[in-house]
Enzyme design. Sequence first.
Site, PDB file in Angstrom:
ATOM      1  N   GLU A 126     -25.840 -90.928 -39.630  1.00  0.00           N
ATOM      2  CA  GLU A 126     -25.001 -91.966 -40.122  1.00  0.00           C
ATOM      3  C   GLU A 126     -24.699 -93.030 -38.773  1.00  0.00           C
ATOM      4  O   GLU A 126     -24.644 -94.215 -39.193  1.00  0.00           O
ATOM      5  CB  GLU A 126     -23.778 -91.884 -40.638  1.00  0.00           C
ATOM      6  CG  GLU A 126     -23.674 -90.832 -42.175  1.00  0.00           C
ATOM      7  CD  GLU A 126     -24.686 -91.758 -43.263  1.00  0.00           C
ATOM      8  OE1 GLU A 126     -24.495 -92.659 -43.117  1.00  0.00           O
ATOM      9  OE2 GLU A 126     -24.927 -90.833 -43.950  1.00  0.00           O
TER      10      GLU A 126
ATOM     11  N   HIS B 211     -27.916 -95.019 -38.284  1.00  0.00           N
ATOM     12  CA  HIS B 211     -27.953 -96.188 -38.960  1.00  0.00           C
ATOM     13  C   HIS B 211     -26.920 -97.253 -38.633  1.00  0.00           C
ATOM     14  O   HIS B 211     -27.423 -98.489 -38.380  1.00  0.00           O
ATOM     15  CB  HIS B 211     -27.160 -95.743 -40.424  1.00  0.00           C
ATOM     16  CG  HIS B 211     -28.374 -94.993 -41.408  1.00  0.00           C
ATOM     17  ND1 HIS B 211     -29.573 -95.663 -41.603  1.00  0.00           N
ATOM     18  CD2 HIS B 211     -27.866 -93.979 -42.144  1.00  0.00           C
ATOM     19  CE1 HIS B 211     -30.159 -94.943 -42.349  1.00  0.00           C
ATOM     20  NE2 HIS B 211     -29.360 -93.911 -42.826  1.00  0.00           N
TER      21      HIS B 211
ATOM     22  N   HIS C 242     -34.980 -95.432 -43.808  1.00  0.00           N
ATOM     23  CA  HIS C 242     -35.439 -94.136 -43.461  1.00  0.00           C
ATOM     24  C   HIS C 242     -36.865 -93.755 -43.219  1.00  0.00           C
ATOM     25  O   HIS C 242     -37.552 -94.631 -43.628  1.00  0.00           O
ATOM     26  CB  HIS C 242     -35.310 -93.197 -44.928  1.00  0.00           C
ATOM     27  CG  HIS C 242     -33.639 -93.150 -45.148  1.00  0.00           C
ATOM     28  ND1 HIS C 242     -32.961 -93.515 -46.150  1.00  0.00           N
ATOM     29  CD2 HIS C 242     -32.582 -92.619 -44.407  1.00  0.00           C
ATOM     30  CE1 HIS C 242     -31.493 -93.444 -46.127  1.00  0.00           C
ATOM     31  NE2 HIS C 242     -31.368 -92.731 -44.895  1.00  0.00           N
TER      32      HIS C 242
END
Length: 478
Positions: free
Chosen positions: A269, A272, A352
Amino acid sequence: MHSLARGKPMVLPPTWRLWVGMLFVVVSEQRCIFDEVQAQAKVVQAAPTELRLLQAMNRVGRMASAERRMKLGKPALSTLASPQPIRIRLWIVKESGNLSGNEKERMEAVVEEAVRVVSSLLSVNRVKGPLLLSRDINKYCKFLWKNSSTANYNRCGRANSNYRTETCLDVTIPDDHLDGCDIYMSADSPQRTELRPKGSGLPDTDFLLYLHIQSTDKCRAEPGVLAYAAHCRTDAQGRPLAGVVVICRDRLTGATYKRQAAVQTVIHELFHVLGFSKELFHTWRDCSSTSQADGSGCSHRGKVTHADQSGQMRIFTPSVISALQKHLGSTDPELGGPLENLDAPLGRVSSHWESRVLQGSIMTAVLGDSTTVRIDPVTLAALQDTGWYIVDLSRAQSLVWGDGEGGTFGSLSTCQNKSTFFCSGSGFGCHFLHLHKGACQTDQYLEGCRVYKPFKNGVSFISFNVTVKIMPTKVGVF
Ligand SMILES: *[C@@H]1O[C@H](CO)[C@@H](O)[C@H](O)[C@H]1NC(C)=O
Ligand SMILES: *[C@@H]1O[C@H](CO)[C@@H](O)[C@H](O)[C@H]1NC(C)=O
Ligand SMILES: *[C@@H]1O[C@H](CO)[C@@H](O)[C@H](O)[C@H]1NC(C)=O
Ligand SMILES: *[C@@H]1O[C@H](CO)[C@@H](O)[C@H](O)[C@H]1NC(C)=O
């Protein structure tokens, strides 16, 4: 069960076969919903005036340091700003309080470990003074001065009387973290009234991470969601300054908690929100032609994602290409980093890596057993290519999947061929890391390519109707 486990080879009656079949659940996999979440988050970029000011300050600083260098006869190294490990400050949202003391400590330790890992990998030009986040002018302002020849161009002319708070996804940002804002009565006059005062900001902070441990609707909506995240503020050069990570309370704190998997989820996370995001790809910066360590001479890369001949979307940036070439043992100059196509409409990108090609990477959409997950060279190369970070590429964990298999590895046209990595049919065999036994299976992300997927913890067997063996539970730690 245990007497069965020690059993001699035996033929199972049909009912036993059924029972055994039901145990062969593949290790439960967690899907990442980052793209859906980020699409709902409003991102505020620091105003370009601050950029001009910063550049001017940097120019002055550079001139001063150049003068110093000349006097001291030192080599031309920018002393003004050399990248330092990123300081990620954790801010735990109050409503996360409904955890037992034990659970809370455990989760904080997990997030702190993830932050330590990320800080050891990424360096930035540190924020000078306390970090203050910008307020969203479109929220607090009802009317902007729009005449570009006036002094107050793009400044706020009238306050929005409904303005209350700023949020980061669903977290309310404390006023103390926010910059002030003013209202300019007329288009040309410097006269202004303060709408909100400037907060004191956060010292020693390059990125502010709001951590929210809660059971939200998004957590409940899908059983595979462990955590999700979004970034919500960037600096004038596009680097994310703040974001939120929501950890689904029941998934990461309950009986299913596994430390290493939890740490990996938070690192995923964090990557990201720090830049590996389809909302940010087009804002990545090219710093190759600048010798300035402070990043002031970087240019925009523009669009970095394009489809290859087969329609697979890829990231075409220099470090990503060279990392993938090195990994697959290919010299193909068109070997961009392939992006997962499953959750993206045709011709659009996701945040991704394509799991057929980069299985085991921490940035695939689905993370497998924690023993198989790697912070791989291609992911670190992508973070390097954002232009916001200096990345310690030497710390990458090598990816076994696809190693040296050539530029077409993992494509739909070659994966049907039997190889060390892909299988065909539905027989049993070894997972490619040889840590688990598994069954040859596909999933939605593999699109018909098949791999040996490990059985659920502890259950293994050699042949369906010969031996059934229960192995001790193995908890993944590497
Ligand atoms: C706190 O957790 C309990 C269950 O552990 C739950 O019943 C309760 O609603 C929670 N309270 C809040 C405020 O979330
Ligand atoms: C913009 O401002 C300038 C300077 O005050 C003025 O001369 C001009 O007429 C304005 N333009 C418009 C479209 O209002
Ligand atoms: C893989 O399969 C394709 C199509 O079946 C074939 O054309 C190709 O030569 C095979 N490649 C290898 C390396 O065996
Ligand atoms: C089950 O046993 C039979 C006879 O022993 C054998 O022919 C068959 O291949 C076995 N099936 C599997 C799945 O191993």
